[in-house]
Enzyme design. Structure first.
Site, short mmCIF file in Angstrom:
data_model
loop_
_atom_site.label_atom_id
_atom_site.label_comp_id
_atom_site.label_asym_id
_atom_site.label_seq_id
_atom_site.Cartn_x
_atom_site.Cartn_y
_atom_site.Cartn_z
N SER A 107 41.28 98.83 -4.42
CA SER A 107 41.73 99.57 -3.23
C SER A 107 42.32 98.58 -2.24
O SER A 107 41.77 97.49 -2.02
CB SER A 107 40.55 100.30 -2.59
OG SER A 107 40.97 100.99 -1.42
N HIS A 111 48.12 96.28 6.98
CA HIS A 111 48.61 96.58 8.32
C HIS A 111 49.45 95.39 8.81
O HIS A 111 48.91 94.36 9.22
CB HIS A 111 47.44 96.80 9.28
CG HIS A 111 46.61 98.01 8.97
ND1 HIS A 111 47.08 99.29 9.17
CD2 HIS A 111 45.35 98.13 8.48
CE1 HIS A 111 46.13 100.15 8.82
NE2 HIS A 111 45.08 99.48 8.39
N HIS A 121 49.14 101.85 1.49
CA HIS A 121 47.83 102.05 0.87
C HIS A 121 48.03 102.24 -0.62
O HIS A 121 48.99 102.87 -1.05
CB HIS A 121 47.16 103.30 1.47
CG HIS A 121 46.06 103.87 0.61
ND1 HIS A 121 46.24 105.01 -0.17
CD2 HIS A 121 44.79 103.46 0.39
CE1 HIS A 121 45.12 105.26 -0.82
NE2 HIS A 121 44.23 104.35 -0.50
N ASN A 123 45.38 102.67 -4.26
CA ASN A 123 44.12 102.48 -4.97
C ASN A 123 44.21 103.16 -6.33
O ASN A 123 44.90 104.17 -6.50
CB ASN A 123 42.92 103.03 -4.18
CG ASN A 123 42.79 104.53 -4.27
OD1 ASN A 123 43.73 105.26 -3.99
ND2 ASN A 123 41.62 105.00 -4.65
N ARG A 125 41.57 103.77 -9.98
CA ARG A 125 40.18 103.65 -10.40
C ARG A 125 39.95 104.41 -11.70
O ARG A 125 40.72 105.31 -12.05
CB ARG A 125 39.25 104.22 -9.32
CG ARG A 125 39.57 105.69 -9.01
CD ARG A 125 38.92 106.19 -7.75
NE ARG A 125 39.29 107.57 -7.47
CZ ARG A 125 40.38 107.93 -6.80
NH1 ARG A 125 41.19 107.00 -6.33
NH2 ARG A 125 40.66 109.20 -6.59
N HIS A 184 43.99 118.24 12.13
CA HIS A 184 43.78 118.32 13.58
C HIS A 184 44.94 117.72 14.37
O HIS A 184 45.02 117.91 15.59
CB HIS A 184 42.45 117.66 13.97
CG HIS A 184 42.40 116.18 13.74
ND1 HIS A 184 42.04 115.62 12.54
CD2 HIS A 184 42.65 115.14 14.58
CE1 HIS A 184 42.07 114.31 12.63
NE2 HIS A 184 42.44 113.99 13.86
N GLY A 267 26.28 104.26 -1.73
CA GLY A 267 25.64 103.01 -1.33
C GLY A 267 26.52 101.79 -1.45
O GLY A 267 26.02 100.69 -1.67
N GLY A 268 27.83 101.96 -1.30
CA GLY A 268 28.74 100.83 -1.37
C GLY A 268 28.62 99.94 -0.14
O GLY A 268 27.90 100.23 0.82
#
Length: 284
Positions: A107, A111, A121, A123, A125, A184, A267-268
């Site tokens: 990943s 910036h 961006h 990623n 997997r 939003h 739990g990363g």
């Protein structure tokens, strides 16, 4: 430590190799920059995960660079496994029947310091539950969109998709358009790209080849876009526009991004999960 099968080992090795190539590419661009300051270099931080059940759960390597061209570049790899929390397992393809899982991937979020250079961006997997699939994508996130730049990026992505399946680009670009929508704010996070998930055509090697090519597409295309604009001067107004855009980027990643949710729920490493957030942003 679990025993990985041949496919799991191949995927894990590929993501590591891609990470190494991306680190080298970004550091080369740092060397080419004429902005003030020293060229940045990646700092690696290794982390280990404890499984939901308390045992070994794999881990990863977080790579962060703060430079003169890239204000913040994060490129992470991880291989994690164990058992999903029972409630979260119900939301994952193939995990409701059996909460055990394996996930390996890469990943990155970049910036740039120059607001004319687009953020990006990417990623990809591989996940294994009672089912096995690939997912990921690449998308461009300019603070100041440029129609020609966007067209160049999409042409490269489409060519990558078309080498594998002519249906991939229409489907996966539409998926990205829908996925990277910020409800939003009533706008998209960026100018699109591709996004896919649960890719299991029945031919693992073909799906893996496509996922590899998505990584190669980024590796070949993004440096061209950076070099096109990295030496151009920018105004204070353009810098302010960039910082405002980064606020939108942060909102999407914290509220809607599936990767953020997956990492936190399994739990990363929190710092690695949140490396996508920009170093500076403003809100009106």
């Amino acid at each position: 430590m679990i025993e990985l099968d041949e496919q799991q080992r191949a995927a894990q090795a590929w993501f590591r190799s891609l990470r190494d190539s991306i680190w080298a590419m970004l550091e080369q661009l740092e060397d080419e920059s004429t902005l003030p300051g020293s060229a940045g270099r990646f700092e690696k931080r290794v982390w280990q995960r404890t499984d939901h059940g308390g045992g070994d759960g794999g881990g990863g390597e977080m790579g962060i660079m703060t430079g003169r061209l890239f204000e913040k570049a994060g490129v992470n790899i991880s291989t994690v496994y164990g058992q999903f929390n029972p409630d979260f397992a119900k939301q994952i393809n193939g995990a409701a029947e059996d909460p055990r899982f394996f996930a390996t991937g890469i990943s990155l979020v970049i910036h740039p310091a120059n607001p004319l250079v687009p953020a990006v961006h990417m990623n990809t997997r591989m996940l294994v539950t009672t089912k096995r699939w690939f997912g990921g994508g690449v998308d461009l996130n300019p603070a100041l969109p440029d129609a020609a730049e966007t067209a160049t990026f999409h042409a490269a992505v489409k060519a990558t998709c078309d080498r594998h399946n002519p249906e991939y680009y229409p489907a996966h670009s539409k998926w990205a358009e829908e996925y990277f929508w910020v409800p939003h704010r009533n706008r998209h996070r960026g100018v699109g790209g591709i996004f896919y998930d649960h890719l299991n055509s029945g031919d693992w090697a073909a799906d893996f080849a496509y996922t590899q090519d998505v990584g190669r597409c980024f590796l070949e295309t993004y440096p061209r876009l950076v070099r096109e604009k990295m030496h151009r001067p920018f105004s204070e107004a353009e810098r302010i526009a960039q910082l405002k855009y980064r606020g939108l980027y942060a909102e999407f990643n914290l509220v809607y991004d599936r990767g953020t949710t997956f990492g936190l729920k399994t739990g990363g490493n929190t710092d690695a999960i949140l490396m996508s957030l920009p170093p500076l942003a403003i809100w009106e």
